[in-house]
Each structure stands twice: as structure tokens, then as C-alpha cells.
Design a protein around this motif. Structure first.
Motif, PDB file in Angstrom:
ATOM      1  N   ASN A 110      12.206   3.771  25.874  1.00  0.00           N
ATOM      2  CA  ASN A 110      11.696   2.415  26.020  1.00  0.00           C
ATOM      3  C   ASN A 110      12.494   1.521  25.090  1.00  0.00           C
ATOM      4  O   ASN A 110      13.103   1.994  24.131  1.00  0.00           O
ATOM      5  CB  ASN A 110      10.207   2.351  25.668  1.00  0.00           C
ATOM      6  CG  ASN A 110       9.568   1.031  26.056  1.00  0.00           C
ATOM      7  OD1 ASN A 110      10.058   0.321  26.930  1.00  0.00           O
ATOM      8  ND2 ASN A 110       8.469   0.696  25.418  1.00  0.00           N
ATOM      9  N   VAL A 132       4.761   3.166  23.766  1.00  0.00           N
ATOM     10  CA  VAL A 132       5.049   3.315  25.200  1.00  0.00           C
ATOM     11  C   VAL A 132       6.104   4.408  25.419  1.00  0.00           C
ATOM     12  O   VAL A 132       5.987   5.212  26.338  1.00  0.00           O
ATOM     13  CB  VAL A 132       5.470   1.975  25.831  1.00  0.00           C
ATOM     14  CG1 VAL A 132       6.002   2.173  27.246  1.00  0.00           C
ATOM     15  CG2 VAL A 132       4.296   1.006  25.838  1.00  0.00           C
ATOM     16  N   SER A 153      11.570   3.231  30.785  1.00  0.00           N
ATOM     17  CA  SER A 153      10.800   2.051  31.155  1.00  0.00           C
ATOM     18  C   SER A 153      11.633   1.163  32.068  1.00  0.00           C
ATOM     19  O   SER A 153      12.866   1.274  32.131  1.00  0.00           O
ATOM     20  CB  SER A 153      10.389   1.276  29.897  1.00  0.00           C
ATOM     21  OG  SER A 153      11.530   0.713  29.271  1.00  0.00           O
ATOM     22  N   TYR A 161       4.308   3.933  38.740  1.00  0.00           N
ATOM     23  CA  TYR A 161       3.365   3.133  37.969  1.00  0.00           C
ATOM     24  C   TYR A 161       2.431   4.104  37.267  1.00  0.00           C
ATOM     25  O   TYR A 161       1.623   4.774  37.906  1.00  0.00           O
ATOM     26  CB  TYR A 161       2.612   2.163  38.880  1.00  0.00           C
ATOM     27  CG  TYR A 161       3.547   1.154  39.506  1.00  0.00           C
ATOM     28  CD1 TYR A 161       3.892  -0.001  38.821  1.00  0.00           C
ATOM     29  CD2 TYR A 161       4.111   1.387  40.753  1.00  0.00           C
ATOM     30  CE1 TYR A 161       4.781  -0.914  39.379  1.00  0.00           C
ATOM     31  CE2 TYR A 161       4.999   0.475  41.317  1.00  0.00           C
ATOM     32  CZ  TYR A 161       5.317  -0.679  40.620  1.00  0.00           C
ATOM     33  OH  TYR A 161       6.200  -1.573  41.172  1.00  0.00           O
ATOM     34  N   LYS A 173      -2.985   1.164  27.357  1.00  0.00           N
ATOM     35  CA  LYS A 173      -2.532   0.070  28.213  1.00  0.00           C
ATOM     36  C   LYS A 173      -3.512  -0.126  29.360  1.00  0.00           C
ATOM     37  O   LYS A 173      -3.875   0.835  30.039  1.00  0.00           O
ATOM     38  CB  LYS A 173      -1.150   0.373  28.810  1.00  0.00           C
ATOM     39  CG  LYS A 173      -0.038   0.399  27.809  1.00  0.00           C
ATOM     40  CD  LYS A 173       0.284  -1.009  27.431  1.00  0.00           C
ATOM     41  CE  LYS A 173       1.462  -1.081  26.525  1.00  0.00           C
ATOM     42  NZ  LYS A 173       1.673  -2.428  26.036  1.00  0.00           N
ATOM     43  N   VAL A 182       2.210   1.116  33.493  1.00  0.00           N
ATOM     44  CA  VAL A 182       3.558   0.951  32.956  1.00  0.00           C
ATOM     45  C   VAL A 182       4.552   1.352  34.042  1.00  0.00           C
ATOM     46  O   VAL A 182       4.423   2.413  34.640  1.00  0.00           O
ATOM     47  CB  VAL A 182       3.749   1.831  31.696  1.00  0.00           C
ATOM     48  CG1 VAL A 182       5.194   1.823  31.227  1.00  0.00           C
ATOM     49  CG2 VAL A 182       2.806   1.379  30.590  1.00  0.00           C
ATOM     50  N   GLU A 183       5.546   0.493  34.281  1.00  0.00           N
ATOM     51  CA  GLU A 183       6.586   0.811  35.260  1.00  0.00           C
ATOM     52  C   GLU A 183       7.592   1.757  34.628  1.00  0.00           C
ATOM     53  O   GLU A 183       8.103   1.486  33.550  1.00  0.00           O
ATOM     54  CB  GLU A 183       7.329  -0.458  35.700  1.00  0.00           C
ATOM     55  CG  GLU A 183       6.558  -1.311  36.656  1.00  0.00           C
ATOM     56  CD  GLU A 183       7.396  -2.474  37.165  1.00  0.00           C
ATOM     57  OE1 GLU A 183       8.617  -2.305  37.402  1.00  0.00           O
ATOM     58  OE2 GLU A 183       6.824  -3.560  37.321  1.00  0.00           O
TER      59      GLU A 183
END
Length: 182
Positions: free
Chosen positions: A84, A110, A126, A144, A150, A154-155
């Protein structure tokens, strides 16, 4: 325990080499994990691409290493990776008795969640990493992921390989695409 210790040190040596060859910094080892930074403490314009190249090289190293030790230990070693990029706090983190250079922030969290969601032997990046590294790499379809901490998914994309470098553009410079520029 001694054999596991020896094997882990051999693995960390190979992984560390892949990280350092791309200009990365090993932040820390956490059990059987390694946390590497690209862009801190030294920043490069292409840090997301460097991180992708390092991750691919790390997986390649581990694939070859796992083949060598499988017959000896009876286990097929594999590693998950998550990449990320974004804003972090970088600097001395700790107390007067122990201070280490590290990073912290949501970007780090993330990356950890991407690593946990990756399949064994896989690399999840990411959307931001894929956008910044651009067409230098090939990716799987967008996923996804619902991750801890979150509310919104998250993509993520699976990092597959470096793109074919043999693409040649026409001689006029207007045919060369701009990547990552608004």
C-alpha cells in the motif's frame, strides 16, 4: 527450533537482498514477517514500482528456496504480501530506553490487511499502488475486500508480473502515452 531459526535467517537474507536491490528499507522483522519501506527514509520518484519489483523478486526467491528445503523439512514454504502507499508518520518511534525508525498510520494498517487477505504465494496491492506503478506491471481483476478497521471495502489487485518490456512505440513522441499524469 534451531532448524527453523536457520531457515528463517536464510529466508530473511534472500528477502532482504530483494528489498535492498530496489532501494527499500527493512523496518523490522515480526516473527516470520518482514516489514519493508519504500519512500522512507529515502524517497524515490518510482517507489511504488520499486516495491512491486521487490515483492515479485521476493516471491521468486522464496519459490526457489522452498524447492530446496521441501525435501528436507517436508513443508512447502509460501509467503503472503501486501503493498500500500500513502501518507504515514515516519521517524523515531518508541521511548527513551528504545527508539527505532519506523512508520505508522492507516496506510500501514491497510498494507497489513492486504497481506492477510492475499493467498499463500500471492501479492495484493492497493488501487493506489497499481495506479502509481501503472502499466509497468500486470494485475489481476479488482477485488473489493472487507477488512478490519474499514467501513468501506478496500480496492485491491493481485500483482502478477512485470509487464513485457519489449513494447516499442512509434518514432514520433506524441504516440508515447503519459502515465500517471492528470
Amino acid at each position: 527450533p534451531e532448524e527453523v531459526h536457520t531457515i528463517m535467517n536464510e529466508i530473511f537474507e534472500g528477502l532482504g537482498q530483494a528489498i535492498h536491490e530496489q532501494g527499500g528499507y527493512i523496518d523490522k522483522y515480526i516473527g516470520d514477517n518482514v516489514m519493508a519501506l519504500f519512500g522512507a527514509p529515502i524517497a524515490h520518484e518510482d517507489d511504488p514500482a520499486r516495491a512491486c519489483r521487490a515483492a515479485l523478486a521476493m516471491q521468486q526467491f522464496l519459490l526457489q528456496f522452498a524447492e530446496k528445503v521441501k525435501s528436507r523439512i517436508g513443508v512447502h514454504l509460501r509467503m503472503r504480501m501486501g503493498l500500500n502507499c500513502g501518507m504515514v508518520i515516519a521517524g523515531g518511534i518508541g521511548s527513551k530506553s528504545r527508539m527505532d525508525y519506523s512508520v505508522m498510520g492507516d496506510t500501514v494498517n491497510v498494507a497489513s490487511r492486504l497481506e492477510s487477505s492475499a493467498p499463500p504465494g500471492g501479492i495484493l496491492v492497493s488501487h493506489e499502488v497499481a495506479k502509481r506503478a501503472g502499466t509497468q506491471f500486470e494485475y489481476g481483476p479488482i477485488q473489493y475486500l472487507k477488512v478490519k478497521g474499514k467501513e468501506e471495502p478496500v480496492e485491491a489487485l493481485a500483482l502478477l508480473r512485470e509487464a513485457n518490456q519489449s513494447v516499442s512505440w512509434a518514432n514520433d513522441e506524441l504516440s508515447i502515452p503519459f502515465v500517471g499524469r492528470e
